[in-house]
Scaffold this motif. Sequence first.
Motif, PDB file in Angstrom:
ATOM      1  N   TYR A   1       2.339  55.700  66.530  1.00 16.77           N
ATOM      2  CA  TYR A   1       1.301  55.342  67.497  1.00 16.77           C
ATOM      3  C   TYR A   1       0.948  53.855  67.381  1.00 16.77           C
ATOM      4  N   SER A   2       0.835  53.376  66.150  1.00 17.69           N
ATOM      5  CA  SER A   2       0.481  51.973  65.952  1.00 17.69           C
ATOM      6  C   SER A   2       1.557  51.051  66.503  1.00 17.69           C
TER       7      SER A   2
ATOM      8  N   GLN B   1      -0.855  67.024  57.290  1.00 15.72           N
ATOM      9  CA  GLN B   1      -1.419  65.748  56.857  1.00 15.72           C
ATOM     10  C   GLN B   1      -0.312  64.723  56.607  1.00 15.72           C
TER      11      GLN B   1
ATOM     12  N   ILE C   1       1.097  63.561  60.010  1.00 16.23           N
ATOM     13  CA  ILE C   1       0.184  62.660  60.720  1.00 16.23           C
ATOM     14  C   ILE C   1       0.129  61.301  60.032  1.00 16.23           C
ATOM     15  N   ARG C   2       0.030  61.319  58.713  1.00 18.93           N
ATOM     16  CA  ARG C   2      -0.152  60.072  57.970  1.00 18.93           C
ATOM     17  C   ARG C   2       1.099  59.190  58.023  1.00 18.93           C
TER      18      ARG C   2
ATOM     19  N   TRP D   1      -6.259  61.290  64.289  1.00 21.62           N
ATOM     20  CA  TRP D   1      -6.614  61.029  62.888  1.00 21.62           C
ATOM     21  C   TRP D   1      -7.966  61.649  62.540  1.00 21.62           C
TER      22      TRP D   1
ATOM     23  N   TYR E   1      -8.024  65.564  62.482  1.00 24.48           N
ATOM     24  CA  TYR E   1      -7.541  66.188  61.249  1.00 24.48           C
ATOM     25  C   TYR E   1      -8.620  66.182  60.173  1.00 24.48           C
TER      26      TYR E   1
ATOM     27  N   ASN F   1       0.954  58.550  62.862  1.00 32.52           N
ATOM     28  CA  ASN F   1       0.048  57.409  62.810  1.00 32.52           C
ATOM     29  C   ASN F   1       0.804  56.088  62.933  1.00 32.52           C
TER      30      ASN F   1
ATOM     31  N   ARG G   1      -4.481  57.929  68.968  1.00 32.33           N
ATOM     32  CA  ARG G   1      -4.189  57.845  67.541  1.00 32.33           C
ATOM     33  C   ARG G   1      -5.460  58.085  66.724  1.00 32.33           C
ATOM     34  N   SER G   2      -6.546  57.437  67.136  1.00 33.37           N
ATOM     35  CA  SER G   2      -7.815  57.613  66.429  1.00 33.37           C
ATOM     36  C   SER G   2      -8.332  59.038  66.571  1.00 33.37           C
TER      37      SER G   2
ATOM     38  N   GLU H   1      -4.071  53.855  71.300  1.00 32.32           N
ATOM     39  CA  GLU H   1      -4.981  53.630  70.181  1.00 32.32           C
ATOM     40  C   GLU H   1      -6.078  54.696  70.162  1.00 32.32           C
TER      41      GLU H   1
END
Length: 285
Positions: free
Chosen positions: A150-151, A139, A142-143, A119, A122, A147, A115-116, A112
């Motif tokens: 990772y979640s 972008q 990552i999006r 994010w 970027y 992301n 991931r943060s 987490e």
Amino acid sequence: MSTPPIEPSKFILPGQTAPTSPQQLHITNSSGSVARTVTVQPAPTPRTDPGFYRRLISSMNPLRQTTRASMAMSGLGIAAIALDVAATLNLGNPFLFYGRREQWKEMAGLLEGNRSDLWRSYFDDISPNWKGHAVEMLQQYIRFNVNGLYSQLGKISGEMSGTMHAQYKEVLEYDLSVFGLYATSAPILRTLAGMSLHPVGRVALMTQVGVFMSAAGNLIKQFADVYYSYEGDLNKLELKLNDLRGAFYRSGNPAMGPRDLNISPSIGDAAHVADNWIPAGKENA
């Protein structure tokens, strides 16, 4: 983004050797100056087993010998000793599950946090300072890829930590239940064994051995129920991990290599860097 020449950047993937000392990632702005430095910490030091399980076995062995000797004198030795063996073979080291619980918990936090960090890096460091095709593709990647993965990994890590905690609790409770059975039965059986030459004493010894056998049988059934319950939980988590493997690798098979991200080869072409990475404010110049 760049790293010092003497420390070339590389990815640390599962199964590879993790860095043994902190490493730094230097993030530059559009002018090439270092805007921020991120420190990547090495893997945590493995925890040391406190030795609870060894002490438990050492304390229980004399009680078990006394109990076995009394069983043999009762005339129910074969059946009782079979239950004794089954109950003690199921003993386990709860630290193995405690350690895994902590590892998965730390992994969930690291995922987490990373991931943060990714994010925010970027949108704080790249998006305000750079434009161009490479920035847009980064972008999107990552999006929609990183992301989400990772979640999902963070959720599975949390579930694994919870499952390991439940198993740690069950193993510890079982160990203490078996030890408690021997600790309470051994003195009584030792006393009755000394009286077994008398018919009344022998009947009392056989009765107490029967009580022990009943309690040991219940513990074995308890262990079996817990085993099958958590076997099902681990199977569900394995299915979720298979889904993630399918997201990372072609056909879900690591031997076939990672999925093709369909990124244009020109992204990595040094001759096109100036076209793909345009400093903010200069794209219309």
